[in-house]
Design an enzyme around this catalytic site. Sequence first.
Site, PDB file in Angstrom:
ATOM      1  N   HIS A  77       2.620   3.072  -8.992  1.00  0.00           N
ATOM      2  CA  HIS A  77       2.529   1.623  -9.189  1.00  0.00           C
ATOM      3  C   HIS A  77       3.792   1.101  -9.881  1.00  0.00           C
ATOM      4  O   HIS A  77       4.273   0.015  -9.580  1.00  0.00           O
ATOM      5  CB  HIS A  77       1.275   1.267  -9.993  1.00  0.00           C
ATOM      6  N   ASP A 102       0.824  -1.205   0.000  1.00  0.00           N
ATOM      7  CA  ASP A 102       0.000   0.000   0.000  1.00  0.00           C
ATOM      8  C   ASP A 102       0.864   1.264   0.000  1.00  0.00           C
ATOM      9  O   ASP A 102       1.936   1.285   0.605  1.00  0.00           O
ATOM     10  CB  ASP A 102      -0.924  -0.027   1.238  1.00  0.00           C
ATOM     11  N   LEU A 109      11.512 -19.939  -4.545  1.00  0.00           N
ATOM     12  CA  LEU A 109      10.411 -19.160  -3.962  1.00  0.00           C
ATOM     13  C   LEU A 109       9.091 -19.419  -4.690  1.00  0.00           C
ATOM     14  O   LEU A 109       9.048 -19.429  -5.917  1.00  0.00           O
ATOM     15  CB  LEU A 109      10.768 -17.675  -4.066  1.00  0.00           C
TER      16      LEU A 109
HETATM   17  C1  FPP Z   1      -2.018   0.009  -3.348  1.00  0.00           C
HETATM   18  O1  FPP Z   1      -1.557   1.332  -3.291  1.00  0.00           O
HETATM   19  C2  FPP Z   1      -1.470  -0.641  -4.536  1.00  0.00           C
HETATM   20  C3  FPP Z   1      -2.208  -1.226  -5.507  1.00  0.00           C
HETATM   21  C4  FPP Z   1      -3.673  -1.259  -5.504  1.00  0.00           C
HETATM   22  C5  FPP Z   1      -1.584  -1.809  -6.691  1.00  0.00           C
HETATM   23  C6  FPP Z   1      -0.305  -2.541  -6.434  1.00  0.00           C
HETATM   24  C7  FPP Z   1       0.237  -2.930  -7.712  1.00  0.00           C
HETATM   25  C8  FPP Z   1       1.538  -3.046  -7.990  1.00  0.00           C
HETATM   26  C9  FPP Z   1       2.641  -2.827  -7.051  1.00  0.00           C
HETATM   27  C10 FPP Z   1       1.898  -3.462  -9.365  1.00  0.00           C
HETATM   28  C11 FPP Z   1       1.608  -4.905  -9.520  1.00  0.00           C
HETATM   29  C12 FPP Z   1       2.502  -5.486 -10.471  1.00  0.00           C
HETATM   30  C13 FPP Z   1       2.931  -6.752 -10.421  1.00  0.00           C
HETATM   31  C14 FPP Z   1       3.952  -7.150 -11.359  1.00  0.00           C
HETATM   32  C15 FPP Z   1       2.429  -7.743  -9.458  1.00  0.00           C
HETATM   33  P1  FPP Z   1      -2.606   2.543  -3.448  1.00  0.00           P
HETATM   34  O2  FPP Z   1      -2.679   2.875  -4.896  1.00  0.00           O
HETATM   35  O3  FPP Z   1      -3.883   2.171  -2.804  1.00  0.00           O
HETATM   36  O4  FPP Z   1      -1.869   3.658  -2.671  1.00  0.00           O
HETATM   37  P2  FPP Z   1      -2.527   4.851  -1.839  1.00  0.00           P
HETATM   38  O5  FPP Z   1      -3.155   4.226  -0.616  1.00  0.00           O
HETATM   39  O6  FPP Z   1      -1.370   5.716  -1.501  1.00  0.00           O
HETATM   40  O7  FPP Z   1      -3.524   5.526  -2.735  1.00  0.00           O
END
Ligand code: FPP
Length: 261
Positions: free
Chosen positions: A44, A27, A138
């Site tokens: 992201h 997050d 893993l």
């Molecule tokens: C939460 O942060 C994050 C997500 C909903 C997306 C996570 C996705 C990735 C890290 C990319 C995935 C890629 C692969 C290869 C698995 P948020 O956007 O809710 O952050 P915020 O709370 O600051 O708004």
Amino acid sequence: MQSKTAVIDFTMQSDKTEGLHVAIVMDGNGRWATRRGLPRVAGHRAGVAALRRVVERAPDLEIATLTVYAFSSDNWRRPRHEVQGIFWLMRVYLRLELGKLCQRGVRLQFIGRRDRLPLALLLDLAQAESATAHGAGLHLRVAVDYSSRDSIAEAAASAVNRLSLDLPVCTQLMRRALTEALTSEAGDVDLLIRTGGEKRLSDFLLWETAYAELHFVDRLWPDFDAADLDAALAEFSRRERRFGAVPRAMHTPIPSLGGAQ
Ligand code: FPP
């Protein structure tokens, strides 16, 4: 630079014999980007780099299974371009990293619903799973269109299906069938890490985290690195896990029950 945290003796901290199961709610990507005046998708993208760092470090820390929350079923509520950006980043990650993941013996598995994902992504996920199927290092599980409540409801439905033979549906059989349907090969989570300062599970692995240790950190996911993972594991290694029993020092064997328990 990587910290020199000693490898923990996971056998003291887990009932498993093959290493730990760590789950991560990644997050803080959006906030990371907004603070820099960048579009959320840039957060992201930086999040993918953090994931790469963690995947590289995990095997050094006796982590056998890593489950990461990449896209929850509730994330469909986000703007269309953000959703598409996340899916695009997944495809790019697989394109760029698949060879390296195979070399390192990483076995990829995607958990969650498959019926709502774009076809191109679906094909890439399936191809990545089959290309890495024999990885003995893993076990990397990526949750995409995942909802823990959905998977519990799904397991209940499949247990009912299995038992609707001629048998009267007996409660004990149902419990067993449901437990089997809910228990994946990855087993229970030992440690759940959530970055970004929020302290909630957000419908992630509700069944598997029944006895997980929870570790919440303020650091935003794109800033999370190997040293943060080391620190989380070091703290985990100091926790006393009792699984509902009493502390070890208070454990008195009952002779009439055959000595040591
Ligand atoms: C939460 O942060 C994050 C997500 C909903 C997306 C996570 C996705 C990735 C890290 C990319 C995935 C890629 C692969 C290869 C698995 P948020 O956007 O809710 O952050 P915020 O709370 O600051 O708004």
